[in-house]
Scaffold this active site. Sequence first.
Site, short mmCIF file in Angstrom:
data_model
loop_
_atom_site.label_atom_id
_atom_site.label_comp_id
_atom_site.label_asym_id
_atom_site.label_seq_id
_atom_site.Cartn_x
_atom_site.Cartn_y
_atom_site.Cartn_z
N SER A 80 0.85 -1.18 0.00
CA SER A 80 0.00 0.00 0.00
C SER A 80 0.89 1.24 0.00
O SER A 80 1.04 1.93 1.00
CB SER A 80 -0.91 -0.01 1.23
OG SER A 80 -1.69 1.15 1.26
N TYR A 81 1.53 1.48 -1.16
CA TYR A 81 2.36 2.69 -1.27
C TYR A 81 1.53 3.89 -0.88
O TYR A 81 0.37 3.97 -1.22
CB TYR A 81 2.86 2.89 -2.70
CG TYR A 81 4.06 2.05 -3.08
CD1 TYR A 81 5.27 2.22 -2.44
CD2 TYR A 81 3.97 1.11 -4.10
CE1 TYR A 81 6.38 1.46 -2.81
CE2 TYR A 81 5.07 0.34 -4.46
CZ TYR A 81 6.27 0.54 -3.82
OH TYR A 81 7.35 -0.21 -4.17
N GLU A 141 16.35 5.97 6.69
CA GLU A 141 16.79 7.10 7.50
C GLU A 141 15.80 7.41 8.62
O GLU A 141 16.19 7.62 9.77
CB GLU A 141 16.96 8.35 6.63
CG GLU A 141 18.00 8.20 5.53
CD GLU A 141 17.43 7.69 4.21
OE1 GLU A 141 16.60 6.75 4.22
OE2 GLU A 141 17.82 8.23 3.16
N CYS A 167 12.75 12.46 4.49
CA CYS A 167 13.82 12.09 5.43
C CYS A 167 14.64 13.31 5.82
O CYS A 167 15.01 13.48 6.98
CB CYS A 167 14.71 11.01 4.83
SG CYS A 167 13.87 9.41 4.73
#
EC number: 3.5.4.5
Length: 161
Positions: free
Chosen positions: A67-68, A75, A115
């Site tokens: 589930s992008y 990081e 990140c």
Amino acid sequence: MKKHKITIDYTVYPSLQDLDATDSSLMNQAIAARANAYAPYSNFHVGAAVLLANGEVVIGNNQENASYPSGLCAERVAIFQAGAKYPGIAIKAVAITATSKNYVVEEPAAPCGNCRQSMIEYEQKQKSAIAILLMGEKGEVIKIKSLADILPLAFSNSFLE
């Protein structure tokens, strides 16, 4: 009108063997963490290692999800774990390395925007620089003295006051 220019200084080492002992050890721990990444969709494996002021090292690797975009980058896994396990301990450096099952990653892979924003908050909070080491699967290693160098004009909690 005023025109400003933003530049950064960074050091490029020809290989992992050219780093000092502390940086080499940190990058080797990131490489080991990279091996355990869960990346069945992108086949892009990232490892991170965070060096704390107390000498502890906290590792992380990317964790994907079908589930992008609900997965998490290496990081943020590492830095959030450091914050959770060692609250209040300053972060000295973060080593990041990437590889792919589809091709050889020969260039250092820089952290994504999410990140960078997550890590810069720790630098802002502790009021001291966090060095970043970047490496692909092999080849050059880039060392940057501060997260602020790769995220100029960063958003901070001062905008929320």
